[in-house]
Design a protein around this motif. Structure first.
Motif, PDB file in Angstrom:
ATOM      1  N   VAL A 221       0.827  -1.221   0.000  1.00  0.00           N
ATOM      2  CA  VAL A 221       0.000   0.000   0.000  1.00  0.00           C
ATOM      3  C   VAL A 221       0.858   1.267   0.000  1.00  0.00           C
ATOM      4  O   VAL A 221       0.345   2.377  -0.234  1.00  0.00           O
ATOM      5  CB  VAL A 221      -0.941   0.006   1.221  1.00  0.00           C
ATOM      6  CG1 VAL A 221      -1.955  -1.130   1.112  1.00  0.00           C
ATOM      7  CG2 VAL A 221      -0.148  -0.102   2.518  1.00  0.00           C
TER       8      VAL A 221
ATOM      9  N   PRO B  62      -2.458   1.698  -8.544  1.00  0.00           N
ATOM     10  CA  PRO B  62      -3.924   1.680  -8.448  1.00  0.00           C
ATOM     11  C   PRO B  62      -4.377   0.968  -7.175  1.00  0.00           C
ATOM     12  O   PRO B  62      -3.829  -0.069  -6.794  1.00  0.00           O
ATOM     13  CB  PRO B  62      -4.356   0.921  -9.704  1.00  0.00           C
ATOM     14  CG  PRO B  62      -3.235   1.128 -10.669  1.00  0.00           C
ATOM     15  CD  PRO B  62      -1.988   1.175  -9.846  1.00  0.00           C
ATOM     16  N   GLU B  63      -5.355   1.558  -6.542  1.00  0.00           N
ATOM     17  CA  GLU B  63      -5.827   0.999  -5.269  1.00  0.00           C
ATOM     18  C   GLU B  63      -6.364  -0.411  -5.430  1.00  0.00           C
ATOM     19  O   GLU B  63      -6.149  -1.278  -4.583  1.00  0.00           O
ATOM     20  CB  GLU B  63      -6.917   1.912  -4.691  1.00  0.00           C
ATOM     21  CG  GLU B  63      -7.428   1.452  -3.330  1.00  0.00           C
ATOM     22  CD  GLU B  63      -8.490   2.389  -2.803  1.00  0.00           C
ATOM     23  OE1 GLU B  63      -9.032   2.097  -1.713  1.00  0.00           O
ATOM     24  OE2 GLU B  63      -8.787   3.402  -3.477  1.00  0.00           O
ATOM     25  N   THR B  64      -7.053  -0.658  -6.547  1.00  0.00           N
ATOM     26  CA  THR B  64      -7.605  -2.003  -6.783  1.00  0.00           C
ATOM     27  C   THR B  64      -6.494  -3.041  -6.879  1.00  0.00           C
ATOM     28  O   THR B  64      -6.584  -4.139  -6.312  1.00  0.00           O
ATOM     29  CB  THR B  64      -8.445  -2.014  -8.075  1.00  0.00           C
ATOM     30  OG1 THR B  64      -9.461  -1.018  -7.986  1.00  0.00           O
ATOM     31  CG2 THR B  64      -9.068  -3.377  -8.294  1.00  0.00           C
TER      32      THR B  64
ATOM     33  N   ALA C 160      -3.479  -2.827  -5.607  1.00  0.00           N
ATOM     34  CA  ALA C 160      -2.868  -2.991  -4.284  1.00  0.00           C
ATOM     35  C   ALA C 160      -3.700  -3.921  -3.406  1.00  0.00           C
ATOM     36  O   ALA C 160      -3.161  -4.772  -2.679  1.00  0.00           O
ATOM     37  CB  ALA C 160      -2.704  -1.631  -3.621  1.00  0.00           C
ATOM     38  N   ILE C 161      -5.037  -3.776  -3.494  1.00  0.00           N
ATOM     39  CA  ILE C 161      -5.919  -4.637  -2.707  1.00  0.00           C
ATOM     40  C   ILE C 161      -5.813  -6.095  -3.171  1.00  0.00           C
ATOM     41  O   ILE C 161      -5.764  -7.023  -2.362  1.00  0.00           O
ATOM     42  CB  ILE C 161      -7.373  -4.135  -2.798  1.00  0.00           C
ATOM     43  CG1 ILE C 161      -7.496  -2.762  -2.111  1.00  0.00           C
ATOM     44  CG2 ILE C 161      -8.337  -5.134  -2.162  1.00  0.00           C
ATOM     45  CD1 ILE C 161      -8.865  -2.124  -2.254  1.00  0.00           C
TER      46      ILE C 161
END
Length: 425
Positions: A83, A89-91, A93-94
């Motif tokens: 993170v 991109p946040e997606t 990273a998740i």
């Protein structure tokens, strides 16, 4: 410091390069953590353990329990720092974080499975482990661990709470029961086998329905492995030992004796009372001296009470050749060094058949080894077949081709001797 500031400024002007640099730095950090754990800490820990009894056991290392746990460290590094990568991109990273968590869960589950396998191996080395095998229970625990791990892995990948998945299992209970019905039945059978001590590893079992006849070499959750006497392997579902009839020879093995139950078929036409000459001849047998003396005294006392009726032989009691032979066989077994004298020992007549009069030998050898047992049994009947003619008895057998040819030759000789007499008349 100026160089570092220039690099940071250059990377800030190029977001893609900055992201790749941080990703590369993260991978290098994960690799360094893996190297430190496996090459330094793990190797040092194993070296320390090598000075202990546990560390000298190769079974712990063959299962790679500690090495599997070491794989958790780089996954933790990636999960914690992914993170922090800028411009990622946040997606994505998740997703990476969820995959790392799922990998950690699966690795821990495999490590626990390895520990359980090691525990079962250590337990099987105990002297009395075959009396209460735990392999089936270990397998049940493994199934439960992997089932829980599967739920947690799925929950981690879809980024949902495991409680949501568990709440949906109630509706799938019927499907789960259908899918795992064999496992549940095997589990119940394993519990009954263990609690009632039905079979153990090393038992000789015989299950004719499945052509199984041999030693139990492994008891697992779903199957019992039996090595037959012809060295083939039969895999029997564990539940069949509860539902199907079978024979366990453990009682014979623990008693220290194995039964001989075999008959000698005598020609009934050869049975007769002993003459005085035959009785005198049989007194040569050391095993019959006491019997003949006691029996003759008993018969003489009986016949004296008959008075005048005793003058007729048909009214008197006399010693028979078959009774004397039966007494001889009994005394022979009592003096045999390989017959168990503390178990049932008798010689009896069975119902007459078209194949002769069965004289059954019922006794136990003082050994349970198969080859020695067969040798003892064969030696006994070798002797009985050879000596039965001394008592005026004949062993019954159906006429063979040789008997028919001998009978034909005798008939031809008789016919040839009768022809000259007919010519003279």
């Amino acid at each position: 410091m100026d160089s570092i500031a220039q690099v940071q400024a250059w990377l800030s002007e190029r977001p893609d390069m900055e992201t790749l640099a941080y990703v590369a730095l993260l991978l290098v950090g994960a690799w360094v953590a893996n190297f430190i754990v496996k090459k330094i800490l793990l190797r040092g820990a194993l070296r320390v353990l090598s000075f202990t009894p546990v560390g000298k056991d190769r079974q712990l290392f063959e299962r790679n329990v500690i090495a599997r746990l070491a794989n958790v460290v780089p996954a933790l590094v990636i999960s914690h720092w992914i993170v922090e990568v800028p411009n990622l991109p946040e997606t994505l990273a998740i997703v990476v974080d969820n995959v790392a968590i799922a990998f950690i869960i699966l690795t821990v589950a495999r490590s626990i499975s390895g520990v359980l396998t090691v525990i079962n191996t250590f337990y099987e080395r105990e002297e009395d482990s075959h009396l209460r095998p735990i392999k089936g229970y270990i397998q049940v625990v493994k199934i439960g661990i992997y089932a829980i791990a599967a739920i947690l892995v799925i929950a981690a990948l879809i980024d949902k709470s495991p409680v949501i998945l568990l709440s949906g299992l109630g509706a799938m209970a019927a499907v789960v029961m259908l899918v795992f019905q064999d496992t549940l039945l095997s589990l119940v059978a394993s519990v009954q086998i263990s609690s009632n001590d039905i079979i153990r590893v090393g038992d000789w079992v015989e299950m004719p329905n499945l052509n199984a006849d041999g030693d139990v070499i492994d008891i697992a959750l779903h199957q019992v492995k039996v090595q037959n006497w012809d060295k083939t392997i039969t895999f029997i579902p564990t539940k069949r030992f509860i539902s199907d009839p079978f024979k366990n020879w453990r009682g014979m093995q623990e008693s220290g004796g194995r039964r001989i139950k075999r008959s000698l078929f005598l020609d009934q036409q050869s049975i007769h009372f002993l003459s005085t000459e035959e009785r005198d001849k049989l007194r040569r047998f050391r095993l019959l001296q006491d019997y003949l003396k006691t029996k003759q005294e008993e018969i003489d006392a009986w016949n004296q009470e008959l008075k005048d009726a005793g003058k007729e032989p048909v009214n008197t009691r006399r010693i028979s050749n078959i009774g004397t032979f039966r007494a001889y066989v009994l005394e022979y077994l009592k003096s045999h060094p390989h017959i168990h004298q503390d178990m049932t020992l008798m010689v009896r007549q069975l119902n007459p058949t078209a194949d002769g009069l069965p004289l059954e030998v019922y006794c136990f050898t003082n050994t349970i080894k198969w080859t020695e047992y067969e040798q003892i049994q064969s030696d006994i009947f070798d002797h009985l077949y050879a000596i039965v003619s001394e008592f005026g008895l004949r062993v019954f057998q159906h006429p063979s081709g040789v008997d028919m040819r001998s009978l034909g030759e005798a008939f031809s000789r008789q016919r040839d001797t009768e022809k000259p007499e007919q010519k003279q008349s």
